[in-house]
Design a protein around this motif. Structure first.
Motif, PDB file in Angstrom:
ATOM      1  N   ASN A   1      30.261  41.672  19.907  1.00  0.00           N
ATOM      2  CA  ASN A   1      31.484  41.051  20.414  1.00  0.00           C
ATOM      3  C   ASN A   1      31.142  40.506  21.800  1.00  0.00           C
ATOM      4  O   ASN A   1      30.961  41.267  22.745  1.00  0.00           O
ATOM      5  N   VAL A   2      31.026  39.196  21.906  1.00  0.00           N
ATOM      6  CA  VAL A   2      30.528  38.636  23.176  1.00  0.00           C
ATOM      7  C   VAL A   2      31.593  38.590  24.270  1.00  0.00           C
ATOM      8  O   VAL A   2      31.270  38.330  25.431  1.00  0.00           O
ATOM      9  N   THR A   3      32.846  38.816  23.900  1.00  0.00           N
ATOM     10  CA  THR A   3      33.906  38.848  24.925  1.00  0.00           C
ATOM     11  C   THR A   3      34.847  40.026  24.666  1.00  0.00           C
ATOM     12  O   THR A   3      36.021  39.830  24.351  1.00  0.00           O
ATOM     13  N   PRO A   4      34.340  41.250  24.805  1.00  0.00           N
ATOM     14  CA  PRO A   4      35.169  42.424  24.507  1.00  0.00           C
ATOM     15  C   PRO A   4      36.278  42.609  25.545  1.00  0.00           C
ATOM     16  O   PRO A   4      36.229  42.028  26.631  1.00  0.00           O
ATOM     17  N   GLY A   5      37.236  43.418  25.205  1.00  0.00           N
ATOM     18  CA  GLY A   5      38.336  43.708  26.125  1.00  0.00           C
ATOM     19  C   GLY A   5      37.853  44.235  27.451  1.00  0.00           C
ATOM     20  O   GLY A   5      38.430  43.940  28.507  1.00  0.00           O
ATOM     21  N   GLU A   6      36.749  44.991  27.426  1.00  0.00           N
ATOM     22  CA  GLU A   6      36.208  45.541  28.685  1.00  0.00           C
ATOM     23  C   GLU A   6      35.802  44.428  29.646  1.00  0.00           C
ATOM     24  O   GLU A   6      35.821  44.613  30.872  1.00  0.00           O
ATOM     25  N   MET A   7      35.389  43.288  29.103  1.00  0.00           N
ATOM     26  CA  MET A   7      35.025  42.156  29.959  1.00  0.00           C
ATOM     27  C   MET A   7      36.269  41.586  30.649  1.00  0.00           C
ATOM     28  O   MET A   7      36.245  41.268  31.836  1.00  0.00           O
ATOM     29  N   GLY A   8      37.334  41.483  29.885  1.00  0.00           N
ATOM     30  CA  GLY A   8      38.581  41.012  30.470  1.00  0.00           C
ATOM     31  C   GLY A   8      39.106  41.972  31.517  1.00  0.00           C
ATOM     32  O   GLY A   8      39.606  41.558  32.574  1.00  0.00           O
ATOM     33  N   LYS A   9      38.962  43.266  31.230  1.00  0.00           N
ATOM     34  CA  LYS A   9      39.406  44.281  32.189  1.00  0.00           C
ATOM     35  C   LYS A   9      38.552  44.224  33.463  1.00  0.00           C
ATOM     36  O   LYS A   9      39.062  44.286  34.576  1.00  0.00           O
ATOM     37  N   ARG A  10      37.224  44.107  33.268  1.00  0.00           N
ATOM     38  CA  ARG A  10      36.325  44.001  34.427  1.00  0.00           C
ATOM     39  C   ARG A  10      36.754  42.856  35.345  1.00  0.00           C
ATOM     40  O   ARG A  10      36.844  43.012  36.568  1.00  0.00           O
ATOM     41  N   ASP A  11      37.037  41.714  34.736  1.00  0.00           N
ATOM     42  CA  ASP A  11      37.396  40.550  35.545  1.00  0.00           C
ATOM     43  C   ASP A  11      38.734  40.766  36.242  1.00  0.00           C
ATOM     44  O   ASP A  11      38.936  40.282  37.365  1.00  0.00           O
ATOM     45  N   MET A  12      39.630  41.504  35.593  1.00  0.00           N
ATOM     46  CA  MET A  12      40.920  41.783  36.243  1.00  0.00           C
ATOM     47  C   MET A  12      40.741  42.779  37.387  1.00  0.00           C
ATOM     48  O   MET A  12      41.446  42.690  38.403  1.00  0.00           O
ATOM     49  N   ILE A  13      39.780  43.697  37.263  1.00  0.00           N
ATOM     50  CA  ILE A  13      39.458  44.588  38.387  1.00  0.00           C
ATOM     51  C   ILE A  13      38.998  43.745  39.581  1.00  0.00           C
ATOM     52  O   ILE A  13      39.402  43.969  40.721  1.00  0.00           O
ATOM     53  N   ILE A  14      38.164  42.738  39.296  1.00  0.00           N
ATOM     54  CA  ILE A  14      37.676  41.865  40.365  1.00  0.00           C
ATOM     55  C   ILE A  14      38.817  41.016  40.938  1.00  0.00           C
ATOM     56  O   ILE A  14      38.933  40.853  42.154  1.00  0.00           O
ATOM     57  N   VAL A  15      39.676  40.514  40.066  1.00  0.00           N
ATOM     58  CA  VAL A  15      40.850  39.747  40.531  1.00  0.00           C
ATOM     59  C   VAL A  15      41.701  40.602  41.470  1.00  0.00           C
ATOM     60  O   VAL A  15      42.091  40.150  42.555  1.00  0.00           O
ATOM     61  N   GLU A  16      41.961  41.834  41.067  1.00  0.00           N
ATOM     62  CA  GLU A  16      42.792  42.702  41.918  1.00  0.00           C
ATOM     63  C   GLU A  16      42.081  42.997  43.248  1.00  0.00           C
ATOM     64  O   GLU A  16      42.717  43.060  44.298  1.00  0.00           O
ATOM     65  N   ALA A  17      40.761  43.146  43.201  1.00  0.00           N
ATOM     66  CA  ALA A  17      39.999  43.389  44.439  1.00  0.00           C
ATOM     67  C   ALA A  17      40.042  42.157  45.350  1.00  0.00           C
ATOM     68  O   ALA A  17      40.107  42.281  46.581  1.00  0.00           O
ATOM     69  N   ILE A  18      39.995  40.976  44.758  1.00  0.00           N
ATOM     70  CA  ILE A  18      40.080  39.736  45.549  1.00  0.00           C
ATOM     71  C   ILE A  18      41.443  39.651  46.244  1.00  0.00           C
ATOM     72  O   ILE A  18      41.520  39.373  47.447  1.00  0.00           O
ATOM     73  N   TYR A  19      42.514  39.922  45.499  1.00  0.00           N
ATOM     74  CA  TYR A  19      43.844  39.895  46.126  1.00  0.00           C
ATOM     75  C   TYR A  19      43.948  40.970  47.215  1.00  0.00           C
ATOM     76  O   TYR A  19      44.561  40.754  48.258  1.00  0.00           O
ATOM     77  N   LYS A  20      43.334  42.120  46.959  1.00  0.00           N
ATOM     78  CA  LYS A  20      43.361  43.205  47.955  1.00  0.00           C
ATOM     79  C   LYS A  20      42.603  42.784  49.217  1.00  0.00           C
ATOM     80  O   LYS A  20      43.070  43.000  50.336  1.00  0.00           O
ATOM     81  N   SER A  21      41.423  42.163  49.023  1.00  0.00           N
ATOM     82  CA  SER A  21      40.644  41.710  50.175  1.00  0.00           C
ATOM     83  C   SER A  21      41.450  40.715  51.001  1.00  0.00           C
ATOM     84  O   SER A  21      41.504  40.795  52.233  1.00  0.00           O
ATOM     85  N   ILE A  22      42.095  39.787  50.313  1.00  0.00           N
ATOM     86  CA  ILE A  22      42.904  38.781  51.027  1.00  0.00           C
ATOM     87  C   ILE A  22      44.018  39.463  51.811  1.00  0.00           C
ATOM     88  O   ILE A  22      44.249  39.150  52.987  1.00  0.00           O
ATOM     89  N   SER A  23      44.674  40.437  51.179  1.00  0.00           N
ATOM     90  CA  SER A  23      45.797  41.104  51.861  1.00  0.00           C
ATOM     91  C   SER A  23      45.310  41.939  53.040  1.00  0.00           C
ATOM     92  O   SER A  23      46.076  42.264  53.939  1.00  0.00           O
ATOM     93  N   GLU A  24      44.024  42.275  53.027  1.00  0.00           N
ATOM     94  CA  GLU A  24      43.467  43.063  54.135  1.00  0.00           C
ATOM     95  C   GLU A  24      42.610  42.196  55.068  1.00  0.00           C
ATOM     96  O   GLU A  24      41.669  42.682  55.709  1.00  0.00           O
ATOM     97  N   GLY A  25      42.881  40.905  55.089  1.00  0.00           N
ATOM     98  CA  GLY A  25      42.243  40.020  56.067  1.00  0.00           C
ATOM     99  C   GLY A  25      40.782  39.734  55.794  1.00  0.00           C
ATOM    100  O   GLY A  25      40.009  39.479  56.718  1.00  0.00           O
TER     101      GLY A  25
END
Lengths: 378, 378
Positions: free
Chosen positions: B339-363
């Motif tokens: 499975n070249v695009t498993p759910g874990e890949m989508g979750k991983r990217d959402m972890i990164i998305v949330e970290a990006i928003y967190k970084s922005i909110s923390e300057g």
């Protein structure tokens, strides 16, 4: 390098031999003026390292408005070698101790300071005091305060000052400026530039010694990215944030290895830069509303290469950037054409360098910049 | 789109018609297996917006291992139009109220959720509960928690789950992966990717409504850059920092307009990403020790285009990425290929998305990531 006069060169270009898509507004157009009848200015190179040896001295052989008249070196064995190779008389050879007596030498019009960065201010100021016009190699100095001192000294001595930003005289750079200004692709909306190479040489080299260099990749290569972001947008940034990365701390002991930075501009454009002593990248990408242009390589000595989203190639016959740069400065002195790399430009970039280091020290915080049109020429 | 079977296509490629410099390891090689004798899986598209209409439905006409068997729509007038156009029986047409009865329909093997992002979790979980395999369009959901819920529901129902990352089935992407893995240019040292377009449409569209989209450019386009940075380096990042820029706040009322982010990887590679709804950029640049590769365009529906520092062109005949993606998932279900695009890949990217928003909110603070090999396939 093939020696063709600027007049011949312009003719060749206009007759289509260049095979170039975007040739208008070339700086070579200035070849049509009458500066070729003027005297050549004498340049003294201060510091005979590899940049002087392999770039500046050969460029001065081909230059139209200046020539290699003198040398300043701390290495006695280089004196004879250079005197023979370039026909320099003993009377135009100096060392760092007797350098100030260059004031009495009418053969020398311009002093080009090519020493390690921490020595730029001292020798630029001494050159100004000797009544000589000054080219200060980039980065202009190791602090904004030093840049101010150089600018002040040149003003006081009534001599011209430029920074060794060879890209500003390069036709590729000027084509980018033209496209940004004339907007065939609309307004700029994003710029990305990379200036990086992998350093593998002697870890004791001066570039990796902060007391001599003032910094690492940022001051050595990053200033190219700062410059290309700025001419890629066509204005000065209003803020910068930055990040530092280190993977070879044993080699890069006290200078920065890899830095990324983001600039924000008054028109909303965002620009990104990447600079490193531990990766290869040499690009400028400018995204407009209706297309893009890219140079790759962009910051090397050339030949450079460019293309656009229309499938066009940006290409010019290769000429020494250093030759074009020194001729531009000589013409500025001789005829009053604009100084395309004034001291204020070097100071502006050092303000940005200091803001980048400040942002890094404050965990990536966005730092405001108040630059106005400082350093923007033409 | 020209309809050529994969077998024919592979033959054409190997006989040189493709004119391609770097053709080895093409995913088309799988055309030589015997899956063509297998049954085609029935796909039901949930949400008949422009992506379903202009990309997925046409792709399913050309797919080898799946076909458009059913539709789920909240717009009654689309039912007849789609039934006629794609020969869908009334019994395979659902609305959002009766969707769960799809559990009783043996024609439907796969449910592809193409709704606004905030509805992905609800419909993916309901599809799993109905016993159907699930393709969840990217971004997988609007939070990591929702990704977890989808993954859990699919595990519990013993159905397969994939995310609609069409690039993962694209030959250009796979050529990048091959070059990163096989190292003809040495190790990767810097990656830069851009995924951006200028949004000028109805400001009321769901993508610009945070309650439906969960975010702006980052979740819509930025996930492509996150993905391409990761396959450009060949591993997951260990930290991310990010910055947000806004120039059209009247239009981008509550979703992000422009975001830049920097990722750090275990091997020291630095990657940069730029995503925006207010600029055009669509590139991947991978710098190795001994050269570089570049795709531009990189994340569009194609045809894509690539080149290397050796002057080689990376080129493949254009095929629908969505067709390749859905066929890859169908083959995973039918034959157990990865499975070249498993759910874990989508979750991983959402972890990164949330970290990006967190970084922005923390300057712009650097945020650590603990991803391991999560989402890395093959």
């Amino acid at each position: 390098m093939e020696s063709i006069s600027r007049r011949t060169f312009s003719t060749k270009l206009s007759s289509g031999i260049a095979g170039t898509a975007l040739l208008s507004n070339m700086p070579f157009a200035c070849a049509m003026d009458n500066t070729s009848k003027m005297k050549k200015l004498g340049v003294a190179l201060v510091g005979l390292g590899s940049y002087s040896t392999y770039q500046l001295a050969p460029a001065l052989k081909d230059a139209e408005h200046c020539y290699l008249a003198g040398i300043v070196t701390g290495t006695p064995k280089k004196e004879k070698e250079w005197m023979e190779k370039y026909g320099i008389p003993q009377s135009n050879v100096y060392n760092y101790d007797n350098f100030d007596t260059i004031a009495n030498n009418d053969d020398i019009d311009i002093v080009y300071v090519v020493l390690p960065n921490s020595m730029h201010a001292d020798f630029s100021i001494r050159a100004a005091k000797a009544g000589k016009h000054v080219i200060c190699e980039k980065p202009m100095a190791v602090s904004v305060d030093e840049c101010d001192a150089i600018i002040e000294a040149c003003k006081k001595a009534n001599v011209k000052l430029s920074v060794g930003y060879r890209m500003q005289s390069d036709p590729y750079t000027n084509e980018v400026k033209r496209l940004v200004k004339e907007k065939p692709f609309g307004n700029v909306q994003y710029v990305s530039s990379d200036a990086a190479y992998i350093s593998r040489g002697n870890p004791g080299q001066w570039r990796l010694n902060k007391s001599l260099s003032g910094g690492g990749a940022l001051v050595n290569m990053g200033v190219y990215s700062i410059q290309s972001n700025i001419y890629g947008v066509g204005m000065n940034p209003i803020s910068v944030s930055a990040q530092e990365f280190s993977t070879r701390p044993d080699y890069f002991k006290n200078t920065d290895e890899t830095i990324t930075a983001q600039m924000e501009f008054p028109n909303g454009t965002v620009a990104h830069m990447f600079t490193s002593h531990n990766a290869n990248a040499n690009r400028l990408f400018v995204s407009f509303e209706k297309g893009w242009i890219e140079l790759n390589p962009c910051h090397s000595y050339g030949p450079l290469s460019g293309r656009t989203s229309k499938g066009e190639t940006i290409a010019y016959p290769h000429k020494s950037q250093q030759m074009l740069q020194m001729d531009d400065f000589a013409k500025h002195i001789l005829t009053g054409t604009p100084n395309v790399t004034p001291g204020e430009m070097g100071k502006r970039d050092m303000i940005i360098v200091e803001a980048i280091y400040k942002s890094i020290s404050e965990g990536g915080k966005q730092i405001s910049l108040d630059l106005g049109n400082m350093g923007i020429v033409g």
